[in-house]
Design an enzyme around this catalytic site. Structure first.
Site, PDB file in Angstrom:
ATOM      1  N   ASP A  52       0.785  -1.247   0.000  1.00 45.57           N
ATOM      2  CA  ASP A  52       0.000   0.000   0.000  1.00 45.57           C
ATOM      3  C   ASP A  52       0.817   1.298   0.000  1.00 45.57           C
ATOM      4  OD1 ASP A  52      -1.920  -1.952   0.261  1.00 45.57           O
ATOM      5  OD2 ASP A  52      -2.826  -1.174   2.096  1.00 45.57           O
ATOM      6  N   LYS A 150      -6.854  -5.206  -2.850  1.00 44.13           N
ATOM      7  CA  LYS A 150      -7.610  -5.741  -1.710  1.00 44.13           C
ATOM      8  C   LYS A 150      -8.554  -4.680  -1.177  1.00 44.13           C
ATOM      9  CE  LYS A 150      -3.861  -4.420   1.313  1.00 44.13           C
ATOM     10  NZ  LYS A 150      -4.601  -3.361   2.007  1.00 44.13           N
ATOM     11  N   CYS A 195      -2.075  -2.644   7.660  1.00 39.76           N
ATOM     12  CA  CYS A 195      -1.938  -3.576   6.532  1.00 39.76           C
ATOM     13  C   CYS A 195      -0.622  -4.364   6.551  1.00 39.76           C
ATOM     14  CB  CYS A 195      -2.151  -2.830   5.230  1.00 39.76           C
ATOM     15  SG  CYS A 195      -3.871  -2.277   5.086  1.00 39.76           S
TER      16      CYS A 195
END
Ligand code: VGL
Ligand code: ZN
Length: 247
Positions: A52, A150, A195
């Site tokens: 990310d 995701k 994450c």
């Protein structure tokens, strides 16, 4: 023929040699050995996972992580040391259930109970196809092989790159890595306590050796979430290292 002088000097001389050897060992050998022993060389069965590193999570984005952009040069320098690189993108629908705006009477950083468990509510962020959701422009990963998205199911969040927050729906990443013979993953990116941590924990649960490269991550740190994340990772055998430890 042994003289009295030699006999008297012998213990002194032995002492001097021992001292010199000890000095030599302390002054030269151990630091070299320690430096070499500490370095870890990722094998062909290892993958770098870059979590990310998107505009949404750096200054100017919708959910900026303090110092988020600082991971970019660290990750760029790590990349050439890996034969396998996987990138992830938080990739939400508009009106995603992890957004405070989707729940009446809530604000960002509140927690609510959803049908799959507790959910921290966030500002609207990383909406599919927006510039906000794009990878950071300075990220240089020309050899990356897979981008896994995701959080694209509107009613379920997914911090982890392996499994959604319902703890049932898988992304396919474990199968992909196993099919390619990957045994070890090195997790980097944003955010350490969300994450990155969930990805590292799920990688362990799926049977991988897992390193988190701490200085290649930055945290949100909400109500002690960073310390808790490291505790959980350490308890599950996730290894905490620095980018300088990787050769
Ligand atoms: C993340 C909060 C919400 C992350 C993603 O990438 O750590 N955190 N969505
Ligand atoms: Zn998100």
């Amino acid at each position: 023929m042994m003289t009295m002088t030699m006999l008297r000097n012998a213990p002194q001389r032995r002492h001097f040699l021992q001292a010199a050897a000890a000095l030599g060992a302390a002054a030269i050998a151990p630091p070299l050995l320690a430096a070499d022993a500490k370095k870890i060389s990722p094998s062909a069965q290892a993958a770098l996972i870059v979590v990310d590193v998107q505009n949404c999570f750096v200054d100017g984005g919708t959910l900026p992580v303090k110092g988020g952009a600082d991971v970019v040069p660290v990750i760029n320098a790590l990349a050439p040391k890996f034969q396998n690189i996987i990138v992830t993108q938080d990739w939400h629908t508009p009106g995603h259930t992890s957004f405070a705006s989707a729940h009446n009477g809530t604000k960002p950083f509140d927690s609510v109970k959803l049908n799959y468990g507790n959910q921290v509510l966030w500002p609207d962020h990383c909406v599919q196809g927006t510039d906000d959701a794009a990878l950071h422009k300075d990220l240089k990963l020309p050899t990356a092989q897979l981008i896994i998205r995701k959080g694209y199911n509107k009613g379920v969040d997914s911090y982890s790159a392996f499994q959604e927050a319902d703890r049932k729906t898988v992304t396919g990443l474990a199968g992909y890595l196993k099919a390619r013979g990957i045994k070890t993953v090195y997790v980097t990116g944003l955010a350490t306590d969300f994450c990155v941590a969930w990805t590292a924990l799920d990688a362990r649960a799926a049977g991988f050796n897992v390193y988190v490269i701490e200085d290649a991550t930055r945290a949100i740190d909400l109500n002690g979430s960073l310390a808790k994340a490291w505790q959980q990772m350490q308890a599950k055998g996730v290894k905490r290292i620095q980018s300088a430890d990787v050769a």
